[in-house]
Design a protein around this motif. Structure first.
Motif, PDB file in Angstrom:
ATOM      1  N   TYR A 266       0.830  -1.205   0.000  1.00 22.68           N
ATOM      2  CA  TYR A 266       0.000   0.000   0.000  1.00 22.68           C
ATOM      3  C   TYR A 266       0.869   1.261   0.000  1.00 22.68           C
ATOM      4  CZ  TYR A 266      -3.132   3.641   1.709  1.00 22.68           C
ATOM      5  OH  TYR A 266      -3.839   4.813   1.850  1.00 22.68           O
ATOM      6  N   ALA A 267       1.978   1.213   0.729  1.00 22.65           N
ATOM      7  CA  ALA A 267       2.868   2.375   0.774  1.00 22.65           C
ATOM      8  C   ALA A 267       3.478   2.680  -0.589  1.00 22.65           C
ATOM      9  CB  ALA A 267       3.980   2.143   1.796  1.00 22.65           C
ATOM     10  N   CYS A 268       3.437   1.706  -1.495  1.00 21.20           N
ATOM     11  CA  CYS A 268       3.966   1.907  -2.842  1.00 21.20           C
ATOM     12  C   CYS A 268       2.902   2.354  -3.829  1.00 21.20           C
ATOM     13  CB  CYS A 268       4.608   0.617  -3.358  1.00 21.20           C
ATOM     14  SG  CYS A 268       5.951  -0.010  -2.326  1.00 21.20           S
ATOM     15  N   ALA A 269       1.650   2.465  -3.370  1.00 18.34           N
ATOM     16  CA  ALA A 269       0.545   2.810  -4.256  1.00 18.34           C
ATOM     17  C   ALA A 269       0.728   4.217  -4.806  1.00 18.34           C
ATOM     18  CB  ALA A 269      -0.788   2.701  -3.518  1.00 18.34           C
ATOM     19  N   GLY A 270       0.251   4.408  -6.031  1.00 12.48           N
ATOM     20  CA  GLY A 270       0.367   5.723  -6.650  1.00 12.48           C
ATOM     21  C   GLY A 270      -0.942   6.311  -7.100  1.00 12.48           C
ATOM     22  N   GLY A 271      -2.047   5.588  -6.921  1.00 11.11           N
ATOM     23  CA  GLY A 271      -3.338   6.087  -7.379  1.00 11.11           C
ATOM     24  C   GLY A 271      -4.468   5.613  -6.499  1.00 11.11           C
ATOM     25  N   LEU A 272      -5.650   6.195  -6.691  1.00  9.23           N
ATOM     26  CA  LEU A 272      -6.793   5.903  -5.835  1.00  9.23           C
ATOM     27  C   LEU A 272      -7.265   4.463  -5.975  1.00  9.23           C
ATOM     28  CD1 LEU A 272      -9.077   6.785  -3.932  1.00  9.23           C
ATOM     29  CD2 LEU A 272     -10.356   7.519  -5.944  1.00  9.23           C
ATOM     30  N   VAL A 273      -7.381   3.966  -7.199  1.00 10.35           N
ATOM     31  CA  VAL A 273      -7.922   2.621  -7.407  1.00 10.35           C
ATOM     32  C   VAL A 273      -7.023   1.576  -6.758  1.00 10.35           C
ATOM     33  CG1 VAL A 273      -8.529   0.878  -9.129  1.00 10.35           C
ATOM     34  CG2 VAL A 273      -9.111   3.291  -9.520  1.00 10.35           C
ATOM     35  N   THR A 274      -5.726   1.683  -7.005  1.00 13.10           N
ATOM     36  CA  THR A 274      -4.789   0.732  -6.400  1.00 13.10           C
ATOM     37  C   THR A 274      -4.831   0.808  -4.884  1.00 13.10           C
ATOM     38  OG1 THR A 274      -3.325   0.984  -8.314  1.00 13.10           O
ATOM     39  CG2 THR A 274      -2.387  -0.010  -6.340  1.00 13.10           C
ATOM     40  N   ALA A 275      -4.865   2.022  -4.355  1.00 15.84           N
ATOM     41  CA  ALA A 275      -4.904   2.200  -2.904  1.00 15.84           C
ATOM     42  C   ALA A 275      -6.171   1.607  -2.306  1.00 15.84           C
ATOM     43  CB  ALA A 275      -4.782   3.684  -2.554  1.00 15.84           C
ATOM     44  N   CYS A 276      -7.306   1.783  -2.981  1.00 16.65           N
ATOM     45  CA  CYS A 276      -8.572   1.240  -2.475  1.00 16.65           C
ATOM     46  C   CYS A 276      -8.545  -0.280  -2.445  1.00 16.65           C
ATOM     47  CB  CYS A 276      -9.740   1.728  -3.336  1.00 16.65           C
ATOM     48  SG  CYS A 276     -10.240   3.433  -3.033  1.00 16.65           S
ATOM     49  N   VAL A 277      -8.032  -0.888  -3.503  1.00 19.39           N
ATOM     50  CA  VAL A 277      -7.958  -2.349  -3.558  1.00 19.39           C
ATOM     51  C   VAL A 277      -7.057  -2.878  -2.447  1.00 19.39           C
ATOM     52  CG1 VAL A 277      -7.171  -4.310  -4.932  1.00 19.39           C
ATOM     53  CG2 VAL A 277      -8.478  -2.478  -6.018  1.00 19.39           C
ATOM     54  N   LEU A 278      -5.926  -2.238  -2.251  1.00 22.67           N
ATOM     55  CA  LEU A 278      -4.989  -2.688  -1.227  1.00 22.67           C
ATOM     56  C   LEU A 278      -5.543  -2.470   0.181  1.00 22.67           C
ATOM     57  CD1 LEU A 278      -1.691  -1.386  -2.834  1.00 22.67           C
ATOM     58  CD2 LEU A 278      -2.357  -3.779  -2.538  1.00 22.67           C
ATOM     59  N   MET A 279      -6.232  -1.354   0.402  1.00 22.91           N
ATOM     60  CA  MET A 279      -6.799  -1.105   1.721  1.00 22.91           C
ATOM     61  C   MET A 279      -7.944  -2.069   2.007  1.00 22.91           C
ATOM     62  SD  MET A 279      -6.343   0.421   4.478  1.00 22.91           S
ATOM     63  CE  MET A 279      -4.992   1.428   3.894  1.00 22.91           C
ATOM     64  N   LEU A 280      -8.713  -2.421   0.989  1.00 27.34           N
ATOM     65  CA  LEU A 280      -9.755  -3.433   1.154  1.00 27.34           C
ATOM     66  C   LEU A 280      -9.125  -4.766   1.548  1.00 27.34           C
ATOM     67  CD1 LEU A 280     -12.817  -4.187   0.731  1.00 27.34           C
ATOM     68  CD2 LEU A 280     -12.146  -4.899  -1.571  1.00 27.34           C
ATOM     69  N   ALA A 281      -8.026  -5.135   0.883  1.00 26.63           N
ATOM     70  CA  ALA A 281      -7.331  -6.380   1.210  1.00 26.63           C
ATOM     71  C   ALA A 281      -6.786  -6.345   2.640  1.00 26.63           C
ATOM     72  CB  ALA A 281      -6.196  -6.625   0.217  1.00 26.63           C
ATOM     73  N   CYS A 282      -6.249  -5.205   3.054  1.00 31.36           N
ATOM     74  CA  CYS A 282      -5.747  -5.085   4.428  1.00 31.36           C
ATOM     75  C   CYS A 282      -6.885  -5.244   5.433  1.00 31.36           C
ATOM     76  CB  CYS A 282      -5.060  -3.738   4.621  1.00 31.36           C
ATOM     77  SG  CYS A 282      -3.460  -3.586   3.802  1.00 31.36           S
ATOM     78  N   GLY A 283      -8.058  -4.705   5.110  1.00 29.80           N
ATOM     79  CA  GLY A 283      -9.203  -4.873   5.990  1.00 29.80           C
ATOM     80  C   GLY A 283      -9.620  -6.328   6.122  1.00 29.80           C
ATOM     81  N   VAL A 284      -9.576  -7.066   5.012  1.00 31.31           N
ATOM     82  CA  VAL A 284      -9.911  -8.489   5.039  1.00 31.31           C
ATOM     83  C   VAL A 284      -8.921  -9.243   5.923  1.00 31.31           C
ATOM     84  CG1 VAL A 284      -9.996 -10.585   3.629  1.00 31.31           C
ATOM     85  CG2 VAL A 284     -11.067  -8.494   2.796  1.00 31.31           C
ATOM     86  N   ILE A 285      -7.646  -8.967   5.761  1.00 35.16           N
ATOM     87  CA  ILE A 285      -6.608  -9.668   6.527  1.00 35.16           C
ATOM     88  C   ILE A 285      -6.689  -9.318   8.005  1.00 35.16           C
ATOM     89  CG2 ILE A 285      -4.120  -9.992   6.797  1.00 35.16           C
ATOM     90  CD1 ILE A 285      -3.886  -9.249   3.781  1.00 35.16           C
ATOM     91  N   PHE A 286      -6.913  -8.047   8.308  1.00 34.86           N
ATOM     92  CA  PHE A 286      -7.012  -7.630   9.704  1.00 34.86           C
ATOM     93  C   PHE A 286      -8.152  -8.350  10.411  1.00 34.86           C
ATOM     94  CE2 PHE A 286      -9.068  -4.838  12.839  1.00 34.86           C
ATOM     95  CZ  PHE A 286      -8.040  -4.702  13.744  1.00 34.86           C
ATOM     96  N   SER A 287      -9.265  -8.511   9.722  1.00 31.70           N
ATOM     97  CA  SER A 287     -10.410  -9.207  10.314  1.00 31.70           C
ATOM     98  C   SER A 287     -10.054 -10.662  10.632  1.00 31.70           C
ATOM     99  CB  SER A 287     -11.603  -9.149   9.355  1.00 31.70           C
ATOM    100  OG  SER A 287     -12.749  -9.725   9.933  1.00 31.70           O
ATOM    101  N   ILE A 288      -9.303 -11.306   9.764  1.00 32.74           N
ATOM    102  CA  ILE A 288      -8.865 -12.683  10.034  1.00 32.74           C
ATOM    103  C   ILE A 288      -7.957 -12.714  11.260  1.00 32.74           C
ATOM    104  CG2 ILE A 288      -7.465 -14.580   9.125  1.00 32.74           C
ATOM    105  CD1 ILE A 288      -8.544 -13.895   6.352  1.00 32.74           C
ATOM    106  N   TYR A 289      -7.057 -11.755  11.353  1.00 25.06           N
ATOM    107  CA  TYR A 289      -6.161 -11.656  12.511  1.00 25.06           C
ATOM    108  C   TYR A 289      -6.961 -11.535  13.808  1.00 25.06           C
ATOM    109  CZ  TYR A 289      -3.497  -8.737  15.830  1.00 25.06           C
ATOM    110  OH  TYR A 289      -2.950  -8.194  16.956  1.00 25.06           O
TER     111      TYR A 289
END
Length: 492
Positions: free
Chosen positions: A366-389
């Motif tokens: 996510y820290a390497c993201a350069g645009g809104l769409v990429t950032a949204c996809v990565l943040m959604l993925a982080c939310g999924v992983i955090f919930s599993i944690y």
């Protein structure tokens, strides 16, 4: 007051979410829950056998029993009240009491600090009393206390002509007392749910808790400022009173079927240190504590810079940043529905460090993201992983904690995260100040942007720490498998 959901997705109260955040609706149908006829022994803890309508479908935890559903609803209602007043108090101070004050940042900071101090100072100590006292009675008393507290605040605002300073002082008192009360309510609830949730339903219960708490936090955090802006403080405070009162009613209706054994003695510090030692000496609990510290470091950094990274480095407008910020809780809710099967297939002991490491990888990318769409996809993925944690954490703790110790041990985890987050937030702030003093331009979007580098450093803690924990778990599994094989060969 609970910590609001930030882009990092961190609210320390949720760390204990799988420990027994449960309890709902008795006789209420919610989103797409179907029912099936089931004949045989009663699943409901409150009655006899026979044919029964049992909730099924999306959230199998609802079939655990009526008492579980009532306790789940009690948790959801009390959390709604906490998040609602959290959002209301900040807006109240910033837009009504001191909108033009040059000290406004400090005044808002004091509101946040008033909520954080009881979590760090009172939380670990309250767990001792949660193990000594009747857990159900403790929950009822603290719900009544909070309902009465906000009733007094409502009366003071409506009847007495208070100055702005007096209202501000009353807000701080309500926050401190309410949050202190929550430190007793939460471990008492965890102790009850430790007994109430069957061992094979713990992942389901954690999934239900994650979904409900995320939904409650999103709705209540938005509803508080909205109610204050449209109707004023009176309606917002009244809703808090109703929420805590309804929570108390649900706890009363749950009955006293689930009373954990009391093993705490009469010496406070001995009981407290026993809980701390039990937490550290138990390997699985030690892993949870280490994981909580690692996540706390990342959380503290992200709370400081993720919003700035989005609006400065990615150059997002307020509306687009709002869309990005919503991706994390949306991922939480998606994972709460779909994640339990994956956790049950992998096993909570393996999924926990793997999720922690994967979360670090997600933030790193996510820290390497350069645009809104990429950032949204990565943040959604982080939310999924955090919930599993989070969903792994509760079952691990419930399986490892002996009965009578849940209050003390569960009360340790939240402060661990809060302290780690506070230290890393301070370090991140100092790093940004140092960069500014050296003439470094922050938020320009380059690879040496301090915002980007700080997010990467927090992600590295998760990635390396989670990877090390996963490796250690794999080694333990290998040794255990070899030992089991030797034992089987010897018996043959």
């Amino acid at each position: 007051m609970p910590q609001p959901i930030l882009l990092s997705g961190a609210f320390p109260a949720v760390l204990a979410c799988g420990l027994g955040c449960s309890g709902p609706l008795s006789g209420i149908m919610v989103w797409g829950i179907g029912f099936e006829n089931r004949t045989g022994p009663a699943v409901d803890a409150g009655g006899g056998g026979g044919s029964r309508m049992v909730p099924r479908a999306r959230f199998p935890a609802l079939s655990i029993g009526a008492d579980f559903r009532r306790l789940w609803l009690a948790q959801a209602l009390s959390s709604f009240g906490e998040y609602l007043f959290a959002g209301t108090s900040v807006v109240w101070v910033a837009t009504s009491l001191f909108p033009d004050s040059p000290r406004l940042p400090a005044l808002v900071g004091a509101v946040v600090l008033a909520a954080a101090v009881p979590r760090i100072v009172v939380g670990p100590l309250a767990g001792v009393y949660a193990d000594r006292w009747c857990a159900r009675r403790t929950m009822i008393v603290n719900d009544c206390l909070r309902a009465g507290l906000f009733t007094l605040l409502l009366g003071a605002v409506q009847v007495i002509r208070l100055t702005e300073v007096q209202i501000y002082a009353a807000i701080l008192v309500c926050i401190v007392v309410s949050e202190t009360s929550a430190q007793f309510f939460n471990p008492a609830r965890a102790a009850v749910m430790h007994v109430a949730i069957p061992e094979d339903r713990r992942v389901d219960a954690a999934s239900m808790s994650m979904f409900s708490l995320t939904g409650v936090a999103i709705i209540a955090a938005a509803a508080g400022p909205a109610l204050f802006g449209i109707f004023g403080a009176t309606v917002a405070i009244s809703v808090c009173v109703v929420m805590y009162s309804a929570s108390g009613v649900m706890v009363v209706r749950s009955g006293d079927h689930y009373q954990p054994a009391r093993v705490a003695g009469n010496r406070f510090w001995r009981d407290f240190t026993e809980g701390v030692r039990a937490t550290w000496r138990t390997p699985s609990l030690r892993i949870v504590v280490i994981g909580a510290c690692l996540y706390g470091v990342s959380m503290g950094i992200n709370n400081s810079v993720l919003a700035l990274f989005g609006m400065k480095t990615l150059d997002l407008s307020a509306a687009r940043y709002g869309l990005l910020a919503m991706m994390f809780p949306v991922g939480n809710m998606v994972s709460a529905v779909l994640g339990p099967r994956l956790i049950q297939r992998i096993g909570v002991d393996r999924a926990y460090p793997a999720a922690l490491s994967a979360l670090g990888l997600g933030y790193l990318v996510y820290a390497c993201a350069g645009g809104l769409v990429t950032a949204c996809v990565l943040m959604l993925a982080c939310g999924v992983i955090f919930s599993i944690y989070i969903m792994c954490q509760g079952p691990i703790v419930q399986a490892a904690v002996p009965e009578g110790y849940m209050g003390r041990i569960s009360a340790v985890l939240g402060p661990v995260v809060s302290i780690a987050a506070a230290v890393s937030t301070l370090c991140a702030s100092q790093a940004l100040s140092f960069a500014g003093a050296r003439g470094v331009v922050v938020g320009e979007g380059g690879w040496d942007d301090p915002y980007r580098l700080l997010i990467m450093s927090g992600a590295a803690f998760l990635l390396i720490g989670g990877g090390g924990m996963a490796y250690a778990q794999a080694r333990r599994d290998t040794v255990r498998g070899v030992a089991d094989g030797v034992t089987s060969t010897g018996r043959a």
